[in-house]
Design a protein around this motif. Structure first.
Motif, mmCIF file in Angstrom:
data_model
loop_
_atom_site.group_PDB
_atom_site.id
_atom_site.type_symbol
_atom_site.label_atom_id
_atom_site.label_comp_id
_atom_site.label_asym_id
_atom_site.label_seq_id
_atom_site.Cartn_x
_atom_site.Cartn_y
_atom_site.Cartn_z
ATOM 1 N N ARG A 79 0.536 -1.310 0.023
ATOM 2 C CA ARG A 79 -0.089 -0.021 -0.040
ATOM 3 C C ARG A 79 0.815 1.319 0.154
ATOM 4 N NH1 ARG A 79 -4.096 -1.609 4.759
ATOM 5 N NH2 ARG A 79 -4.607 0.679 4.712
ATOM 6 N N THR A 80 2.003 1.215 0.856
ATOM 7 C CA THR A 80 2.672 2.324 0.856
ATOM 8 C C THR A 80 3.591 2.537 -0.795
ATOM 9 O OG1 THR A 80 3.550 2.158 2.937
ATOM 10 C CG2 THR A 80 5.071 3.370 1.643
ATOM 11 N N LEU A 81 3.889 1.458 -1.376
ATOM 12 C CA LEU A 81 4.727 1.294 -2.742
ATOM 13 C C LEU A 81 3.509 2.072 -3.834
ATOM 14 C CD1 LEU A 81 6.431 -1.599 -2.406
ATOM 15 C CD2 LEU A 81 7.688 0.545 -2.389
ATOM 16 N N ALA A 82 2.276 1.508 -3.452
ATOM 17 C CA ALA A 82 1.286 1.796 -4.480
ATOM 18 C C ALA A 82 0.869 3.268 -4.311
ATOM 19 C CB ALA A 82 -0.048 1.000 -4.307
ATOM 20 N N GLY A 83 0.826 3.661 -3.123
ATOM 21 C CA GLY A 83 0.419 5.167 -3.082
ATOM 22 C C GLY A 83 1.271 6.062 -3.670
ATOM 23 N N ALA A 84 2.587 5.827 -3.770
ATOM 24 C CA ALA A 84 3.588 6.755 -4.200
ATOM 25 C C ALA A 84 3.542 6.949 -5.613
ATOM 26 C CB ALA A 84 5.042 6.317 -3.796
ATOM 27 N N LEU A 85 2.539 5.839 -6.403
ATOM 28 C CA LEU A 85 2.423 5.807 -7.662
ATOM 29 C C LEU A 85 1.057 6.617 -8.160
ATOM 30 C CD1 LEU A 85 3.608 2.395 -8.889
ATOM 31 C CD2 LEU A 85 4.774 4.533 -9.149
ATOM 32 N N GLY A 324 6.035 -13.615 -13.510
ATOM 33 C CA GLY A 324 6.934 -13.083 -14.575
ATOM 34 C C GLY A 324 8.124 -12.487 -13.845
ATOM 35 N N SER A 325 8.956 -11.723 -14.872
ATOM 36 C CA SER A 325 10.178 -11.068 -14.314
ATOM 37 C C SER A 325 9.887 -9.439 -14.964
ATOM 38 C CB SER A 325 11.643 -11.527 -14.914
ATOM 39 O OG SER A 325 11.320 -11.674 -16.166
ATOM 40 N N TYR A 326 8.972 -9.005 -15.082
ATOM 41 C CA TYR A 326 8.747 -7.706 -15.567
ATOM 42 C C TYR A 326 8.321 -6.907 -14.301
ATOM 43 C CZ TYR A 326 4.787 -9.844 -17.882
ATOM 44 O OH TYR A 326 3.469 -10.219 -18.095
ATOM 45 N N HIS A 327 7.972 -7.063 -13.187
ATOM 46 C CA HIS A 327 7.362 -6.502 -12.130
ATOM 47 C C HIS A 327 8.106 -5.380 -11.699
ATOM 48 C CE1 HIS A 327 9.051 -10.570 -10.054
ATOM 49 N NE2 HIS A 327 9.843 -9.532 -10.304
ATOM 50 N N LEU A 328 7.375 -4.412 -10.836
ATOM 51 C CA LEU A 328 7.998 -3.320 -10.456
ATOM 52 C C LEU A 328 8.403 -3.563 -8.955
ATOM 53 C CD1 LEU A 328 5.758 -0.318 -11.477
ATOM 54 C CD2 LEU A 328 7.955 -1.064 -12.387
ATOM 55 N N VAL A 329 7.451 -4.633 -8.602
ATOM 56 C CA VAL A 329 7.618 -5.021 -7.010
ATOM 57 C C VAL A 329 8.026 -6.721 -6.958
ATOM 58 C CG1 VAL A 329 6.713 -4.988 -4.856
ATOM 59 C CG2 VAL A 329 6.355 -3.480 -6.138
ATOM 60 N N ASP A 330 9.143 -7.172 -6.218
ATOM 61 C CA ASP A 330 9.272 -8.652 -6.513
ATOM 62 C C ASP A 330 8.491 -9.310 -5.573
ATOM 63 O OD1 ASP A 330 10.493 -8.470 -4.002
ATOM 64 O OD2 ASP A 330 12.692 -8.233 -4.724
ATOM 65 N N ASP A 331 8.652 -10.563 -5.415
ATOM 66 C CA ASP A 331 7.921 -11.837 -4.652
ATOM 67 C C ASP A 331 8.096 -11.415 -3.139
ATOM 68 O OD1 ASP A 331 7.359 -12.639 -7.209
ATOM 69 O OD2 ASP A 331 8.660 -14.576 -7.155
ATOM 70 N N ASN A 332 9.134 -10.841 -2.628
ATOM 71 C CA ASN A 332 9.465 -10.206 -1.484
ATOM 72 C C ASN A 332 8.525 -9.084 -1.100
ATOM 73 O OD1 ASN A 332 10.398 -11.174 1.088
ATOM 74 N ND2 ASN A 332 11.888 -9.422 0.888
ATOM 75 N N LEU A 333 7.986 -8.343 -2.074
ATOM 76 C CA LEU A 333 7.392 -7.031 -2.048
ATOM 77 C C LEU A 333 8.312 -5.855 -1.897
ATOM 78 C CD1 LEU A 333 4.350 -7.911 0.422
ATOM 79 C CD2 LEU A 333 4.776 -8.404 -2.175
ATOM 80 N N PRO A 337 14.424 -1.666 -9.560
ATOM 81 C CA PRO A 337 14.847 -0.347 -10.115
ATOM 82 C C PRO A 337 13.695 0.319 -10.966
ATOM 83 C CG PRO A 337 16.277 -1.941 -10.591
ATOM 84 C CD PRO A 337 15.423 -2.789 -9.848
ATOM 85 N N ASP A 338 12.882 -0.171 -11.815
ATOM 86 C CA ASP A 338 11.996 0.215 -12.527
ATOM 87 C C ASP A 338 10.882 1.190 -11.600
ATOM 88 O OD1 ASP A 338 13.127 -0.016 -14.978
ATOM 89 O OD2 ASP A 338 11.520 -1.287 -15.676
ATOM 90 N N TYR A 339 10.564 0.584 -10.366
ATOM 91 C CA TYR A 339 9.632 1.258 -9.649
ATOM 92 C C TYR A 339 10.341 2.595 -8.846
ATOM 93 C CZ TYR A 339 7.351 2.543 -5.343
ATOM 94 O OH TYR A 339 6.433 3.250 -4.362
ATOM 95 N N TRP A 340 11.432 2.654 -8.843
ATOM 96 C CA TRP A 340 12.261 3.901 -8.337
ATOM 97 C C TRP A 340 12.246 5.077 -9.472
ATOM 98 C CZ3 TRP A 340 11.918 4.144 -3.317
ATOM 99 C CH2 TRP A 340 12.185 2.865 -2.495
#
Length: 480
Positions: A79-85, A324-333, A337-340
């Motif tokens: 929720r924190t990561l999503a809120g920043a987008l 997949g491997s094109y996610h912004l947030v990995d499996d450990n949440l 890099p693309d997220y930042w």
């Protein structure tokens, strides 16, 4: 005579013209016969204004393969990561989205059903989050095996070009457009959905019969949708390479495909917005060891810059979270890099696109790529601009600017891999102005502050780097 300079120096020579334009001269100062050509950046007018939710995201539909995994979206970290987008659209994407059925559920008065809790009332316990993450690792293996065997549950609807391959049934674009028109009629008769948006057809990029699907859809369904949506990926994730991710010719394929779609849409429905409803670096779940690493940022930032310049209104990144491997947030949440890069774009870049044109001699290089927007007005004053820059070369570049904009403050946000050189391109960590970015805790992002450069300072663009330069005193007429 062959140029043998050690480093590339890009000189932005700015001249204020009578039309309030900016001339930019790119010159290799270490070579007598280096590139010497003009680039025009017009600060007087905006050429396109994208939606304020231009950078949007998808959630991989595989996450909904079992309902329990959807609870990961209640994680405080997510929720924190999503809120920043925010602000952004969110869409279910990926192959399994084709086999999802939306069932509206809204408890009415006297129904005896309890109302759904609000997001603020949801807080996933840490022990449950850890269990779900561990289970998700195993679930991804199951889903991958089912994908290879083409096993999909509850086949109900899809994207037409994908539907033929997976279900063996051909739906032409003309029929699909009629179906959308009927759906719009049904929505208009519903109190709950009559004001909702409808977007489609979410067809793949123009190729073979997909062109026919898009053309047929536009004939019968263009009036039913609020925006025409299509998908774009540069390469096949199963056989791509590091070189593809850094190849200017690969990056430029977006312009070709976008031009085809825009032409067809504008002929059928002039003024209709066009969105990239799903897009990333490589199809097929992404490229393992590439799509989730630093090098993917070149495709992502170039797509954002080029799509806005070409006239697309929304770009939806596949995926925020999922398989997949094109996610912004990995499996450990944890953010990749693309997220930042996405968060910085949200904070620094405004919706107004400014015109930048390069002469043919400059365009041949394509290793230093530039895009220009008005700066985000929620953060910067009127007239400020943001220069997005990327250096695809192993040699550093230097950007110098005339007193017109260098007399004031420049804020630099330079992204580099955690490790130097080509090996660092495979890194899953990123440095902002030399500092590795990571969350301080599950509810706190780090400070993403720029480096304030003194007046007349050259703008340094290191090898294999991505950057945002905010020119706070540009006095761009188009941004006032």
């Amino acid at each position: 005579m062959k140029c043998v300079s050690v480093s590339v120096s890009v000189l932005l020579w700015v001249l204020w013209s009578q039309t309030h334009g900016v001339h930019i001269r790119l010159q290799n100062q270490n070579c007598s016969d280096g590139v010497d050509a003009a680039v025009l950046a017009d600060l007087s007018a905006v050429i396109h204004r994208v939606d304020r939710r231009f950078l949007s995201v998808t959630i991989d539909a595989s996450l909904a393969s079992e309902e329990k995994f959807m609870y990961l979206l209640s994680s405080p970290k997510i929720r924190t990561l999503a809120g920043a987008l925010s602000p952004a659209f969110v869409r279910f994407g990926g192959t399994r989205q084709d086999f999802m059925v939306f069932v509206p559920r809204r408890p009415g008065p006297g129904s005896g059903e309890a109302a759904e809790p609000s997001c603020a009332e949801l807080d996933l316990p840490s022990w449950l989050e850890e269990k779900l993450k561990a289970d998700w690792t195993q679930q991804k293996l199951i889903l991958l095996r089912e994908d290879l065997q083409r096993k999909y549950r509850r086949v109900k609807f899809t994207e037409p070009n994908s539907y033929e391959k997976k279900a063996g049934i051909r739906v032409d674009g003309y029929q699909l457009g009629q179906d959308f028109t009927r759906l719009r009629e049904m929505m208009s008769e519903s109190k709950l959905y009559r004001d909702a948006g409808l977007f489609g057809p979410d067809v793949g990029q123009p190729r073979d019969h997909r062109v026919d699907i898009l053309e047929g859809f536009l004939q019968t369904g263009s009036g039913a949708v609020d925006a025409c949506t299509w998908h774009h990926y540069y390469v096949n994730g199963r056989d791509t390479s590091l070189e593809d991710f850094l190849d200017p010719e690969v990056l430029d394929t977006l312009a070709l495909k976008t031009g085809e779609v825009l032409q067809k849409v504008q002929l059928a429905s002039p003024g209709k917005p066009v969105w990239l409803g799903e897009t990333s670096s490589a199809y097929g779940g992404g490229a393992v060891g590439l799509s989730d690493t630093f090098v993917a940022g070149f495709m992502w930032l170039d797509k954002l810059g080029l799509a806005a310049r070409l006239g697309l209104d929304v770009v939806m990144r596949q995926v925020f979270i999922g398989s997949g491997s094109y996610h912004l947030v990995d499996d450990n949440l944890d953010p990749l890099p693309d997220y930042w890069l996405s968060v910085l774009y949200k904070r620094l870049v405004g919706p107004e696109v400014l015109k930048v044109e390069a002469s043919p001699s400059v365009a041949r290089s394509k290793r230093v790529r530039l895009y220009l927007h008005c700066a985000n007005r929620n953060r910067y004053g009127s007239g400020a601009v943001t220069l997005m820059a990327m250096n695809l070369s192993k040699k550093p570049a230097r950007i110098s600017i005339h007193a017109l904009v260098s007399s004031g403050t420049v804020e630099a946000f330079v992204l580099e891999s955690e490790q130097p050189g080509e090996d660092g391109l495979y890194s899953r960590s990123v440095r902002l102005n030399g500092v590795v970015l990571k969350m301080l805790d599950d509810k706190t992002l780090p400070d993403l502050n720029g480096l304030r450069l003194p007046p007349s300072e050259h703008l340094q663009l290191p090898a294999y780097s991505l950057a945002f330069f905010v020119l706070t005193d540009a006095r761009a007429a188009g941004c006032e």
